[in-house]
Write an enzyme that holds these catalytic residues in place. Structure first.
Site, PDB file in Angstrom:
ATOM      1  N   SER A 148       0.855  -1.195   0.000  1.00 27.83           N
ATOM      2  CA  SER A 148       0.000   0.000   0.000  1.00 27.83           C
ATOM      3  C   SER A 148       0.886   1.237   0.000  1.00 27.83           C
ATOM      4  CB  SER A 148      -0.887   0.026   1.250  1.00 27.83           C
ATOM      5  OG  SER A 148      -1.564   1.261   1.347  1.00 27.83           O
ATOM      6  N   TYR A 162      -1.699  -0.208  10.381  1.00 28.93           N
ATOM      7  CA  TYR A 162      -1.863  -0.816   9.051  1.00 28.93           C
ATOM      8  C   TYR A 162      -0.699  -0.410   8.143  1.00 28.93           C
ATOM      9  CZ  TYR A 162      -3.815  -1.188   4.288  1.00 28.93           C
ATOM     10  OH  TYR A 162      -4.016  -1.441   2.949  1.00 28.93           O
TER      11      TYR A 162
HETATM   12  P1  NAP Z   1     -11.148  -6.309   0.915  1.00 25.08           P
HETATM   13  O1  NAP Z   1     -12.165  -6.015  -0.134  1.00 25.08           O
HETATM   14  O2  NAP Z   1     -11.468  -5.991   2.334  1.00 25.08           O
HETATM   15  O3  NAP Z   1     -10.733  -7.858   0.779  1.00 25.08           O
HETATM   16  C1  NAP Z   1      -9.803  -8.395   1.682  1.00 25.08           C
HETATM   17  C2  NAP Z   1      -9.558  -9.843   1.329  1.00 25.08           C
HETATM   18  O4  NAP Z   1      -8.600 -10.370   2.263  1.00 25.08           O
HETATM   19  C3  NAP Z   1     -10.806 -10.696   1.450  1.00 25.08           C
HETATM   20  O5  NAP Z   1     -10.830 -11.613   0.384  1.00 25.08           O
HETATM   21  C4  NAP Z   1     -10.596 -11.441   2.775  1.00 25.08           C
HETATM   22  O6  NAP Z   1     -11.183 -12.731   2.773  1.00 25.08           O
HETATM   23  C5  NAP Z   1      -9.090 -11.587   2.780  1.00 25.08           C
HETATM   24  N1  NAP Z   1      -8.531 -11.848   4.115  1.00 25.08           N
HETATM   25  C6  NAP Z   1      -8.509 -11.021   5.188  1.00 25.08           C
HETATM   26  N2  NAP Z   1      -7.908 -11.628   6.229  1.00 25.08           N
HETATM   27  C7  NAP Z   1      -7.553 -12.861   5.792  1.00 25.08           C
HETATM   28  C8  NAP Z   1      -6.871 -13.945   6.394  1.00 25.08           C
HETATM   29  N3  NAP Z   1      -6.433 -13.903   7.665  1.00 25.08           N
HETATM   30  N4  NAP Z   1      -6.674 -15.061   5.659  1.00 25.08           N
HETATM   31  C9  NAP Z   1      -7.084 -15.137   4.366  1.00 25.08           C
HETATM   32  N5  NAP Z   1      -7.725 -14.125   3.754  1.00 25.08           N
HETATM   33  C10 NAP Z   1      -7.957 -13.008   4.459  1.00 25.08           C
HETATM   34  O7  NAP Z   1      -9.801  -5.527   0.626  1.00 25.08           O
HETATM   35  P2  NAP Z   1      -9.162  -5.008  -0.746  1.00 25.08           P
HETATM   36  O8  NAP Z   1      -9.393  -3.559  -0.829  1.00 25.08           O
HETATM   37  O9  NAP Z   1      -9.517  -5.874  -1.866  1.00 25.08           O
HETATM   38  O10 NAP Z   1      -7.616  -5.183  -0.366  1.00 25.08           O
HETATM   39  C11 NAP Z   1      -6.792  -6.194  -0.899  1.00 25.08           C
HETATM   40  C12 NAP Z   1      -5.361  -5.831  -0.569  1.00 25.08           C
HETATM   41  O11 NAP Z   1      -5.072  -4.551  -1.125  1.00 25.08           O
HETATM   42  C13 NAP Z   1      -5.105  -5.720   0.936  1.00 25.08           C
HETATM   43  O12 NAP Z   1      -3.846  -6.262   1.244  1.00 25.08           O
HETATM   44  C14 NAP Z   1      -5.104  -4.222   1.165  1.00 25.08           C
HETATM   45  O13 NAP Z   1      -4.333  -3.869   2.284  1.00 25.08           O
HETATM   46  C15 NAP Z   1      -4.513  -3.730  -0.122  1.00 25.08           C
HETATM   47  N6  NAP Z   1      -4.805  -2.330  -0.419  1.00 25.08           N
HETATM   48  C16 NAP Z   1      -6.099  -1.921  -0.608  1.00 25.08           C
HETATM   49  C17 NAP Z   1      -6.342  -0.574  -0.869  1.00 25.08           C
HETATM   50  C18 NAP Z   1      -7.728  -0.044  -1.088  1.00 25.08           C
HETATM   51  O14 NAP Z   1      -7.889   1.199  -1.161  1.00 25.08           O
HETATM   52  N7  NAP Z   1      -8.758  -0.871  -1.195  1.00 25.08           N
HETATM   53  C19 NAP Z   1      -5.272   0.339  -0.947  1.00 25.08           C
HETATM   54  C20 NAP Z   1      -3.991  -0.126  -0.747  1.00 25.08           C
HETATM   55  C21 NAP Z   1      -3.756  -1.452  -0.492  1.00 25.08           C
HETATM   56  P3  NAP Z   1     -12.530 -13.053   3.620  1.00 25.08           P
HETATM   57  O15 NAP Z   1     -13.583 -12.083   3.135  1.00 25.08           O
HETATM   58  O16 NAP Z   1     -12.813 -14.461   3.243  1.00 25.08           O
HETATM   59  O17 NAP Z   1     -12.195 -12.855   5.072  1.00 25.08           O
END
Ligand code: NAP
Length: 253
Positions: A148, A162
């Site tokens: 991130s 985070y």
């Molecule tokens: P999201 O929609 O909240 O999805 C998170 C995913 O992680 C879900 O599939 C969840 O699965 C899984 N997860 C969480 N804890 C877990 C665990 N202990 N074991 C296995 N799976 C787990 O988030 P997103 O926005 O797609 O983010 C994906 C990645 O991008 C993350 O690493 C986040 O930090 C990064 N990121 C996101 C943003 C943003 O603005 N969205 C910006 C920068 C970086 P379940 O639903 O099955 O629990």
């Protein structure tokens, strides 16, 4: 991006929703067989498998909390049994722990965030290296970490915990890349800016990505597909001389 990787196996942690689900979709379109890992969202993960396994079996869902070592070991064994050794690992699963200033953050939140974002990524990387390493008879491969831009900005006032976990992921990227380059494994990271997924709503601020992205050079949030495109490029042989890179996909932020 279409590639010729017809038989490669990709494991996407947190592939059930958001950015991870889009990575899985694009990977299937690019010719990969994809293991979709999830922790809680069984319905979403299996719906995605049904969506992608249209004419043949190209995806397989595995429930695994990546912070649990035995479960991670089992997930990589199951992946090997179903699709063969992992060629690409995408360490995408992540949690924010919600908003808290450092003076308020609890030990439980710190433990939860570090367990998934840092320990989970380390454990999955360890198992992937075991299957990929040319030193031990593997075919080589690629690891892409979803970090991130928060690791560089620090998350002040919102979630330093985070941001710090993503800082650890960046260091994992740099160190592991150098450690396994001679074993045929490339390790890179993509650092998204604000992407419009459930992550923000789950932290308690559904409009966060749109509101904060308005202050960035491009003035809009990124899409999950834009992040997936960057991940697929880093995974592909098109990036064969790229390792240890942290690629910002953040609209200029
Ligand atoms: P999201 O929609 O909240 O999805 C998170 C995913 O992680 C879900 O599939 C969840 O699965 C899984 N997860 C969480 N804890 C877990 C665990 N202990 N074991 C296995 N799976 C787990 O988030 P997103 O926005 O797609 O983010 C994906 C990645 O991008 C993350 O690493 C986040 O930090 C990064 N990121 C996101 C943003 C943003 O603005 N969205 C910006 C920068 C970086 P379940 O639903 O099955 O629990």
């Amino acid at each position: 991006m279409e590639t010729a990787n017809k038989t490669k196996t990709m494991l996407v942690t947190g592939g059930s929703r958001g950015i991870g689900a889009e990575i899985a979709r694009l990977a299937v379109r690019s010719g990969y067989r994809v293991v979709i890992n999830y922790a809680n969202s069984a319905e979403a993960a299996h719906a995605l498998v049904d969506e992608l396994n249209i004419t043949r079996i190209v995806t397989h869902a595995i429930r695994c909390d990546i912070s649990e070592e035995a479960s991670v070991v089992d997930m990589f064994a199951e992946t090997n049994a179903v699709f063969g050794p992992v060629d690409v690992l995408v360490n995408n699963a992540g949690v924010t722990g919600g908003f808290a200033k450092v003076c308020d953050v609890t030990a439980q939140t710190l433990s939860d965030v570090m367990s998934t974002n840092v320990i989970g990524a380390f454990l999955c990387s360890r198992e992937a290296v075991c299957q990929m390493s040319k030193r031990t008879g593997g075919a080589g491969g690629a690891i892409v970490n979803v970090s991130s831009r928060a690791s560089q900005y620090g998350g002040a006032g919102e979630w330093v915990h985070y941001a710090a976990s993503k800082g650890a992921m960046d260091t994992l990227t740099l160190g592991l890349a150098r450690e396994v380059a001679s074993e045929g494994i490339r390790v890179n990271a993509v650092a998204p800016g604000f992407v419009d997924t459930d992550l923000h709503a789950n932290a308690g601020d559904a409009d966060r990505a749109t509101r904060l992205a308005a202050q960035t050079p491009m003035g809009r949030p990124g899409t999950s597909l834009e992040i997936a495109n960057t991940v697929l490029w880093l995974a592909d042989d098109a990036a064969s001389y790229v390792t240890g890179a942290i690629v910002a996909a953040a609209g200029g932020r």
